[in-house]
Design a protein around this motif. Sequence first.
Motif, PDB file in Angstrom:
ATOM      1  N   ILE A  49      34.898  40.835  36.230  1.00  0.00           N
ATOM      2  CA  ILE A  49      36.235  40.708  36.813  1.00  0.00           C
ATOM      3  C   ILE A  49      36.937  39.490  36.234  1.00  0.00           C
ATOM      4  O   ILE A  49      36.390  38.386  36.236  1.00  0.00           O
ATOM      5  CB  ILE A  49      36.171  40.591  38.352  1.00  0.00           C
ATOM      6  CG1 ILE A  49      35.519  41.826  38.970  1.00  0.00           C
ATOM      7  CG2 ILE A  49      37.566  40.374  38.932  1.00  0.00           C
ATOM      8  CD1 ILE A  49      35.203  41.683  40.451  1.00  0.00           C
ATOM      9  N   GLN A  50      38.150  39.724  35.753  1.00  0.00           N
ATOM     10  CA  GLN A  50      39.042  38.662  35.294  1.00  0.00           C
ATOM     11  C   GLN A  50      40.320  38.829  36.101  1.00  0.00           C
ATOM     12  O   GLN A  50      40.930  39.898  36.064  1.00  0.00           O
ATOM     13  CB  GLN A  50      39.357  38.801  33.800  1.00  0.00           C
ATOM     14  CG  GLN A  50      38.144  38.992  32.905  1.00  0.00           C
ATOM     15  CD  GLN A  50      37.159  37.842  32.934  1.00  0.00           C
ATOM     16  OE1 GLN A  50      37.548  36.679  32.973  1.00  0.00           O
ATOM     17  NE2 GLN A  50      35.879  38.160  32.941  1.00  0.00           N
ATOM     18  N   GLY A  51      40.702  37.828  36.855  1.00  0.00           N
ATOM     19  CA  GLY A  51      41.888  38.014  37.675  1.00  0.00           C
ATOM     20  C   GLY A  51      42.395  36.758  38.328  1.00  0.00           C
ATOM     21  O   GLY A  51      41.863  35.657  38.114  1.00  0.00           O
ATOM     22  N   LYS A  65      58.406  32.144  53.466  1.00  0.00           N
ATOM     23  CA  LYS A  65      59.023  32.195  52.135  1.00  0.00           C
ATOM     24  C   LYS A  65      58.370  33.249  51.241  1.00  0.00           C
ATOM     25  O   LYS A  65      59.029  33.856  50.405  1.00  0.00           O
ATOM     26  CB  LYS A  65      58.933  30.823  51.464  1.00  0.00           C
ATOM     27  CG  LYS A  65      59.742  29.753  52.165  1.00  0.00           C
ATOM     28  CD  LYS A  65      59.514  28.400  51.526  1.00  0.00           C
ATOM     29  CE  LYS A  65      60.222  27.326  52.344  1.00  0.00           C
ATOM     30  NZ  LYS A  65      59.878  25.983  51.893  1.00  0.00           N
ATOM     31  N   ASN A  66      57.072  33.433  51.377  1.00  0.00           N
ATOM     32  CA  ASN A  66      56.318  34.420  50.591  1.00  0.00           C
ATOM     33  C   ASN A  66      55.162  34.887  51.453  1.00  0.00           C
ATOM     34  O   ASN A  66      54.197  34.168  51.638  1.00  0.00           O
ATOM     35  CB  ASN A  66      55.808  33.808  49.283  1.00  0.00           C
ATOM     36  CG  ASN A  66      55.009  34.801  48.455  1.00  0.00           C
ATOM     37  OD1 ASN A  66      54.836  35.958  48.822  1.00  0.00           O
ATOM     38  ND2 ASN A  66      54.518  34.331  47.320  1.00  0.00           N
ATOM     39  N   ASN A  67      55.260  36.098  51.968  1.00  0.00           N
ATOM     40  CA  ASN A  67      54.283  36.553  52.960  1.00  0.00           C
ATOM     41  C   ASN A  67      53.177  37.434  52.387  1.00  0.00           C
ATOM     42  O   ASN A  67      52.503  38.130  53.141  1.00  0.00           O
ATOM     43  CB  ASN A  67      54.989  37.280  54.107  1.00  0.00           C
ATOM     44  CG  ASN A  67      55.513  38.627  53.675  1.00  0.00           C
ATOM     45  OD1 ASN A  67      55.694  38.892  52.506  1.00  0.00           O
ATOM     46  ND2 ASN A  67      55.768  39.494  54.639  1.00  0.00           N
ATOM     47  N   VAL A  68      52.952  37.416  51.070  1.00  0.00           N
ATOM     48  CA  VAL A  68      51.942  38.294  50.478  1.00  0.00           C
ATOM     49  C   VAL A  68      50.937  37.493  49.653  1.00  0.00           C
ATOM     50  O   VAL A  68      51.315  36.744  48.753  1.00  0.00           O
ATOM     51  CB  VAL A  68      52.592  39.376  49.590  1.00  0.00           C
ATOM     52  CG1 VAL A  68      51.541  40.252  48.921  1.00  0.00           C
ATOM     53  CG2 VAL A  68      53.551  40.236  50.401  1.00  0.00           C
ATOM     54  N   THR A  69      49.658  37.682  49.967  1.00  0.00           N
ATOM     55  CA  THR A  69      48.590  37.231  49.077  1.00  0.00           C
ATOM     56  C   THR A  69      48.342  38.380  48.116  1.00  0.00           C
ATOM     57  O   THR A  69      48.229  39.530  48.533  1.00  0.00           O
ATOM     58  CB  THR A  69      47.300  36.913  49.857  1.00  0.00           C
ATOM     59  OG1 THR A  69      47.520  35.769  50.671  1.00  0.00           O
ATOM     60  CG2 THR A  69      46.136  36.646  48.928  1.00  0.00           C
ATOM     61  N   MET A  70      48.265  38.065  46.818  1.00  0.00           N
ATOM     62  CA  MET A  70      48.102  39.109  45.828  1.00  0.00           C
ATOM     63  C   MET A  70      46.876  38.854  44.961  1.00  0.00           C
ATOM     64  O   MET A  70      46.647  37.724  44.518  1.00  0.00           O
ATOM     65  CB  MET A  70      49.342  39.212  44.941  1.00  0.00           C
ATOM     66  CG  MET A  70      49.262  40.388  44.008  1.00  0.00           C
ATOM     67  SD  MET A  70      50.791  40.929  43.251  1.00  0.00           S
ATOM     68  CE  MET A  70      51.987  40.800  44.505  1.00  0.00           C
ATOM     69  N   LEU A  71      46.097  39.914  44.759  1.00  0.00           N
ATOM     70  CA  LEU A  71      44.955  39.896  43.849  1.00  0.00           C
ATOM     71  C   LEU A  71      45.292  40.844  42.708  1.00  0.00           C
ATOM     72  O   LEU A  71      45.561  42.028  42.934  1.00  0.00           O
ATOM     73  CB  LEU A  71      43.682  40.349  44.562  1.00  0.00           C
ATOM     74  CG  LEU A  71      42.480  40.712  43.683  1.00  0.00           C
ATOM     75  CD1 LEU A  71      42.017  39.530  42.864  1.00  0.00           C
ATOM     76  CD2 LEU A  71      41.349  41.246  44.539  1.00  0.00           C
ATOM     77  N   ASP A  72      45.304  40.331  41.495  1.00  0.00           N
ATOM     78  CA  ASP A  72      45.573  41.123  40.296  1.00  0.00           C
ATOM     79  C   ASP A  72      44.359  40.948  39.398  1.00  0.00           C
ATOM     80  O   ASP A  72      44.044  39.830  39.005  1.00  0.00           O
ATOM     81  CB  ASP A  72      46.846  40.617  39.622  1.00  0.00           C
ATOM     82  CG  ASP A  72      47.315  41.504  38.489  1.00  0.00           C
ATOM     83  OD1 ASP A  72      46.469  42.141  37.814  1.00  0.00           O
ATOM     84  OD2 ASP A  72      48.535  41.567  38.259  1.00  0.00           O
ATOM     85  N   GLN A  73      43.670  42.060  39.097  1.00  0.00           N
ATOM     86  CA  GLN A  73      42.419  41.922  38.366  1.00  0.00           C
ATOM     87  C   GLN A  73      42.200  43.040  37.355  1.00  0.00           C
ATOM     88  O   GLN A  73      42.664  44.155  37.534  1.00  0.00           O
ATOM     89  CB  GLN A  73      41.233  41.906  39.324  1.00  0.00           C
ATOM     90  CG  GLN A  73      41.011  43.238  40.021  1.00  0.00           C
ATOM     91  CD  GLN A  73      39.816  43.210  40.950  1.00  0.00           C
ATOM     92  OE1 GLN A  73      39.195  42.192  41.158  1.00  0.00           O
ATOM     93  NE2 GLN A  73      39.491  44.359  41.511  1.00  0.00           N
ATOM     94  N   ASN A  74      41.490  42.690  36.306  1.00  0.00           N
ATOM     95  CA  ASN A  74      40.948  43.633  35.346  1.00  0.00           C
ATOM     96  C   ASN A  74      39.444  43.538  35.483  1.00  0.00           C
ATOM     97  O   ASN A  74      38.897  42.441  35.666  1.00  0.00           O
ATOM     98  CB  ASN A  74      41.376  43.290  33.917  1.00  0.00           C
ATOM     99  CG  ASN A  74      42.855  43.545  33.711  1.00  0.00           C
ATOM    100  OD1 ASN A  74      43.305  44.681  33.745  1.00  0.00           O
ATOM    101  ND2 ASN A  74      43.618  42.484  33.514  1.00  0.00           N
TER     102      ASN A  74
END
Length: 173
Positions: A49-51, A65-74
């Motif tokens: 996993i790289q992300g 102000k920003n209500n989203v935790t984001m995980l973006d992975q390859n």
Amino acid sequence: KVGKYPQQLMQTIKFPFSIQKIIIKDGYAAYTEKSDISMKAGTVFFKNIQGTITNVTNIKNLISKNNVTMLDQNASLMGISKMHTVCRLPLNSTNGAFEVSGEAGAFNGPDVNPMVEALGMVNIESGKINNLTFKITGTDHATKGTSVLLYENLKVELLKQDSGEVKKKNLMS
């Protein structure tokens, strides 16, 4: 498991914290579930996993102000295909809302049998999966989604539970 998603657990931590970005290098993750039908456990795993995980916080004014935790992975899906996924976890949700979307490249169908036999009651005898895309949305109590599976020469066998054994099921029209 109601109330146990990561974004929900972050909000229960007693001290304020904010992490703008977490970088994942050569990670590994696995999910195992036991099927109520087959009584067998199926595991899907991701390696290499790289992300990044962004906006990890429990501070209310930052969440406004920003209500989203984001995980973006390859990653490598079960060591058989390259996969890209994006997970969105709303921090201000009271019901555990989440969204996961992704795409996997080509792989041989039978390579996923350890997972699909236990969880999907299907045996993939032969064929090639050319591409898989999906989008899943859910909450503490329900999940729904869509997927598109592009394949060639796919031959599957439906399975059934019979006296404690998983056996071939005849297809009825």
